[in-house]
Enzyme design. Structure first.
Site, short mmCIF file in Angstrom:
data_model
loop_
_atom_site.label_atom_id
_atom_site.label_comp_id
_atom_site.label_asym_id
_atom_site.label_seq_id
_atom_site.Cartn_x
_atom_site.Cartn_y
_atom_site.Cartn_z
CG ASP A 168 29.62 38.31 33.14
OD1 ASP A 168 29.02 39.00 32.30
OD2 ASP A 168 30.86 38.15 33.12
C1 BGC Z 1 31.37 40.05 30.24
C2 BGC Z 1 31.07 41.22 31.16
C3 BGC Z 1 30.22 42.23 30.44
C4 BGC Z 1 28.96 41.55 29.96
C5 BGC Z 1 27.99 42.47 29.24
C6 BGC Z 1 30.12 39.49 29.61
O1 BGC Z 1 30.44 38.61 28.58
O2 BGC Z 1 32.04 39.04 30.96
O3 BGC Z 1 32.26 41.79 31.61
O4 BGC Z 1 29.94 43.30 31.29
O5 BGC Z 1 29.31 40.50 29.08
O6 BGC Z 1 28.51 42.88 28.04
#
Ligand code: BGC
Length: 750
Positions: free
Chosen positions: A261
C-alpha cells in the site's frame, strides 16, 4: 513518445480458457521466455521494477520492449488521472469515469451476477484509460461499525464477501485488467492503520479474515495483491512471512506479484525476504539498498530474479495499452453506466415499511428534506474518490420520476458536517455547514423544513453521513447521525407523519431515535452515477426493493463485539506511523532521526479476542438484539418459503425448497442458508451463512430454489493440526430471508 511493444502475445486473458491448469498456474505459461528475458536484464533494470516509477506506475524495461505497469484506484471507479508524482489532478478532460455503487452497496445486492458485471465495467474502463492493474477490489471484513472504510469493503461475513470478491476479480480480469486485491490482510480499522498490530488467532484469521482473499486468489486467479498498512501478529503486512510467503504463495499457489500500500513498505530486508515485490511509492527500500545488499551478500540476485519473474508474469498476461490508443475516448461509457444502475437498483434495502411505500398515486406533493438528498458522493474518502462523468442525486432522481403531476419541494433541513479540511479555512463560514459533528439542529433550517412538511402529502427525509465522516484515514468516533438529524426528523414527523427516511451512508448508523419517528426507512447507500435514478424507481414502486444488509445495524455501538469486549478503541492509540510520514517536521528528518522517533512511540495493538464472533455471529451467539440484522431487507411483496429438502453427500450438502411470490409485482428475493451445529464439540457461532442466491419471481410465480454447500466450506481450522478439518455430525440447515428471519429448516448428518 516511443511505443513499447510487448514481446509475447498475451494468451492468458481469454475467459474460460480451456485448460486444466489452476487460475494461478495459468500465469506461469510464459515462464521459460520470462527467464530468457531476465537473463538479458542488468541488475539495475531489474531493481527499477521493484519500486514506483511515478505515483501510479512501476517501471518496465523499454530497451527490451517491456511496458511500464500502470495502476489505477480504486474499487468503484477508475480514479481521475493524477500528476506523475502525486494525487493532485492532472487536469485531463477524458478521465471522467463511471462511479459504481460503493462496496457495501454492491454487497447489499448479494448478487454474484452483479459483482461479475461490476468487475467487467471496472476492467473495461481501466483499459480505456491505459491502466493495467486496478487497486481493488477492497474486501476486508467490516469488523467495526465505525470503520472508516466500511463503505469500501463488502460485508461483515466472509462467505458473502468471498463470493463477490471472486466474481469482481474474474469479471475485471476477463476484460484484460489485473486486479490488485486489497488490503491483505486484517485491515479493519483506520485508527493507527499505519502501525497497529492486529493480533488474532490462526483459526479466526483463516475462517474470517482471509476467506475473501483466498477465493479471489485461488479460484479467481487474482494477479496481484496489496499487502495492508497494518501489522498482523507482530509483522507488517508488507513483510509478513506467514501471510505472504507461507499462505499466499505457499498454500494458495499465488504466482503474481504484491504491491505495498502507498507508503506501506518498511524495510529492505523484511520486504525482500518476506514476500513483497513492489514498493509503492518511493525507492528508499526496494531501490539502491537492494543493489547494496546484493553487493554485501545480504541478498542474492536470484531473489531479485524471482521477484521480477512474478511481476513479468502479470506483465505478459495483461496487454499494455499503446499510448496512442489509451485515453482517446471518455472513460465512462454507457455500458458501464447501465451496470452501475442495475447494481444500485438491487442494492437498496427497505429496512422498515408501515405502508408508506411505495409512494401512493394520491401523493401530489412531496417534501424532500435533507442535504444528503443533493449531496454528490463520488469524490472524497481519499483513494476511493471518483471523478464521475455525472451523478444523479436522490433529489434529481425523484424530480425526474415524479414528472409534471407531482410537485417536489426541497429544503436542506440540517447542516452538513464537512469534516477535516485539507486546505485553508474559508474566509466566511458556510451557513449550511456545521462546525462540529455533534452540533445540534439549526432552528431556522429545521423550521423551514417543517413548514414544507406540513404542506406536503409525503415527506422524504434524507439523513446519514457523508464521505468526510466515513473516510479512509480515520474511523468514526461513534455511529450517531450528525448535526442534529435526529431532532429534525422528529420535528418533521410531528408535522407530517407520512414520512420516509432514506439513509445515505456507507456504514451503519444509530437509529434508536430516528426509528420511532420513521414509518418507513430505506438504506440508500452511496450508490454511484445512477444512484438517484435507482432510488426513485424503488420509492415510486417501479421495482420492488431487494437489497439485504451486508452488515448488522447494532442497536447501539457498545453492543458490537469489539466494543463490548473493550477491544476497540485501543487506549494506547496515538503516534500513527502513517500520519507521521506526512508531518512536515518529520519529512525533514533524516532516516535515523525518523526511526528513533518511530521507536519511541507507543505500539498500538488491536486484540481480536472476539475471535470469529464478528457481526451477526456475535449478536446471534450472545443473544443481543440488533436494530436491523445481517441479511435483513423487505420487499413490496411477501415471499412464501416451502419445506426444505436436504441431502448430504461426501462433497456437497444440497438443499432445495419452493419460493413463491405472493404479491402483485415482479420481485427478487435473496434467499439465505445458514448452518448451525447443535452437537459440535468444536466451538462455533450460533449459526453461519454458507450459501445464498438471488431469485427473480413474477407476481404469483413459484420456483424451486436449489442451494449447495461444498463440504469443504464446512471445515474449520484445526489449530493443533494446523490444517483444515471436518467435524462430522449433525447440521441444522436454516433457510430464510435474513439472519433473524429463518423460515424453514432441515437436518443432515455429515
Ligand atoms: C489506500 C489504498 C489505495 C492507495 C493508492 C492508500 O492510501 O490505502 O487503498 O489504493 O492509497 O491511492
Amino acid at each position: 513518445m516511443k511505443k513499447v511493444i510487448l514481446l509475447f502475445v498475451p494468451i492468458l486473458l481469454v475467459a474460460g480458457c480451456s485448460t486444466s491448469r489452476t487460475p494461478q498456474d495459468q500465469l506461469t505459461v510464459n515462464d521459460k521466455k520470462i527467464d530468457q528475458v531476465i537473463a538479458q536484464m542488468t541488475l539495475e533494470e531489474k531493481v527499477e521494477m521493484l519500486h514506483s516509477k511515478t505515483n501510479m506506475s512501476s517501471a518496465g524495461v523499454e530497451r527490451l520492449g517491456i511496458a511500464d505497469m500502470h495502476y489505477a484506484d480504486g474499487p468503484f471507479g477508475i480514479r481521475e488521472e493524477g500528476v506523475p508524482n502525486g494525487f493532485q489532478s492532472a487536469g485531463w478532460t477524458l478521465d471522467s469515469a463511471t462511479y459504481f455503487p460503493t462496496g457495501s452497496a454492491l454487497a447489499a445486492t448479494w448478487s454474484k451476477e452483479m459483482a461479475y458485471l461490476y468487475g467487467t465495467g471496472m476492467g473495461k474502463e481501466a483499459r480505456l484509460r491505459g491502466k493495467d492493474v486496478i487497486l481493488g477490489p477492497a474486501v476486508n471484513i467490516q469488523r467495526l461499525p465505525v470503520g472508516g472504510r466500511t463503505y469500501e469493503y463488502l460485508s461483515e461475513d466472509p462467505i458473502l464477501s468471498a463470493a463477490l470478491a471472486l466474481e469482481y476479480t474474474v469479471g475485471c480480469q476477463d476484460e484484460g485488467t489485473a486486479v490488485c486485491i486489497k488490503h491483505f490482510a486484517v485491515n479493519n480499522q483506520e485508527t493507527n492503520r499505519g502501525s497497529v498490530d492486529a493480533q488474532l488467532d490462526e483459526r479466526t484469521l483463516r475462517e474470517i479474515y482471509l476467506k475473501p482473499f483466498e477465493r479471489a486468489i485461488v479460484e479467481g486467479g487474482a494477479m496481484s495483491v496489496m499487502p495492508a498498512y497494518n501489522k498482523v501478529n507482530g509483522d507488517y503486512c508488507s513483510e509478513n512471512e506467514h501471510l505472504l510467503n507461507e499462505i499466499l504463495r505457499g498454500e494458495w499457489g499465488f504466482k503474481g506479484f504484491t504491491v505495498s500500500d502507498w507508503g506501506g513498505t518498511h524495510s529492505t530486508m523484511g520486504a525482500m525476504l518476506h514476500g513483497l515485490n513492489v514498493q509503492m511509492t518511493g525507492s528508499n527500500y526496494l531501490g539502491q539498498p537492494v543493489i547494496d545488499s546484493i553487493a554485501t551478500g545480504a541478498l542474492t540476485e536470484a531473489l531479485v530474479n524471482e521477484k521480477v519473474k512474478q511481476i513479468l508474469r502479470v506483465r505478459y498476461a495483461i496487454e499494455a495499452v499503446p499510448e496512442d490508443v489509451a485515453n482517446t475516448v471518455m472513460t465512462s461509457q454507457p455500458e458501464s453506466q447501465e451496470i452501475a444502475r442495475k447494481v444500485a437498483e438491487k442494492s437498496i434495502v427497505l429496512l422498515k415499511n408501515e405502508g408508506v411505500l411505495p409512494i401512493a398515486k394520491e401523493v401530489k406533493k412531496i417534501a424532500v428534506i435533507g442535504q444528503n438528498a443533493v449531496l454528490k458522493t463520488q469524490s472524497g474518502g481519499m483513494g476511493a474518490g471518483v471523478k464521475a462523468l455525472y451523478e444523479v442525486t436522490p433529489l434529481e432522481g425523484i424530480r425526474k420520476r415524479a414528472g409534471a403531476d407531482v410537485e417536489v419541494v426541497y429544503a436542506p433541513g440540517y447542516k452538513n458536517f464537512p469534516g477535516r479540511r485539507w486546505g485553508p479555512a474559508p474566509a466566511e463560514p458556510n451557513p449550511l455547514e456545521a462546525a462540529a459533528i455533534d452540533e445540534p439542529a439549526d432552528p431556522a433550517l429545521c423550521a423551514e423544513a417543517v413548514a414544507l412538511a406540513k404542506d406536503a402529502d409525503l415527506v422524504i427525509f434524507f439523513g446519514g453521513t457523508n464521505k468526510s465522516i466515513e473516510t479512509e484515514g480515520s474511523d468514526r468516533q461513534n455511529i450517531d447521525l450528525p448535526a442534529g438529524q435526529n431532532e429534525v426528523v422528529a420535528a418533521l414527523y410531528e408535522a407530517n407523519p407520512n414520512l420516509v427516511t432514506v439513509l445515505i451512508s456507507g456504514g451503519p448508523t444509530d437509529l434508536r431515535q430516528l426509528e420511532p419517528v420513521s414509518p418507513a426507512i430505506v438504506q440508500g447507500w452511496w450508490n454511484g452515477t445512477e444512484g438517484g435514478t435507482a432510488l426513485a424507481e424503488v420509492l415510486f414502486g417501479d421495482i420492488a426493493p431487494s437489497g439485504k444488509l451486508p452488515f448488522t445495524f447494532p442497536m447501539k455501538l457498545e453492543d458490537s463485539p469489539a466494543y463490548a469486549l473493550g477491544n476497540f478503541p485501543d487506549p494506547n492509540a496515538g503516534g500513527d506511523l502513517f500520519s507521521l510520514m506526512y508531518r512536515p517536521d518529520v519529512l525533514k528528518m533524516s532516516r535515523e532521526e525518523r526511526q528513533k522517533l518511530i521507536d519511541s512511540l507507543p505500539k498500538p495493538v488491536s486484540k481480536y479476542t472476539e475471535g470469529s464472533l464478528v457481526g451477526y455471529r456475535w449478536f446471534d451467539t450472545k443473544n443481543v438484539k440488533p436494530m436491523y440484522a445481517f441479511g435483513h431487507g423487505l420487499s413490496y411483496v411477501d415471499f412464501e418459503y416451502g419445506a426444505v429438502k436436504a441431502s448430504a453427500k461426501k462433497d456437497v450438502v444440497k438443499v432445495s425448497f419452493t419460493l413463491t411470490n405472493k404479491g402483485g409485482m415482479t420481485a427478487d428475493e435473496v434467499v439465505q442458508l445458514y448452518v448451525a451445529r447443535p452437537e459440535a464439540t468444536v466451538e462455533w457461532p450460533a449459526k453461519e451463512l454458507k450459501a445464498f442466491d438471488r431469485v427473480t419471481l413474477a407476481a404469483g410465480e413459484t420456483k424451486t430454489v436449489a442451494l449447495e454447500i461444498p463440504v469443504k466450506d464446512l471445515r474449520y481450522w484445526n489449530v493443533e493440526k494446523n490444517a483444515w478439518d471436518l467435524e462430522h455430525g449433525k447440521l441444522v440447515l436454516l433457510v430464510g430471508a435474513a439472519s433473524d428471519d429463518i423460515r424453514q429448516q432441515a437436518e443432515v448428518t455429515i
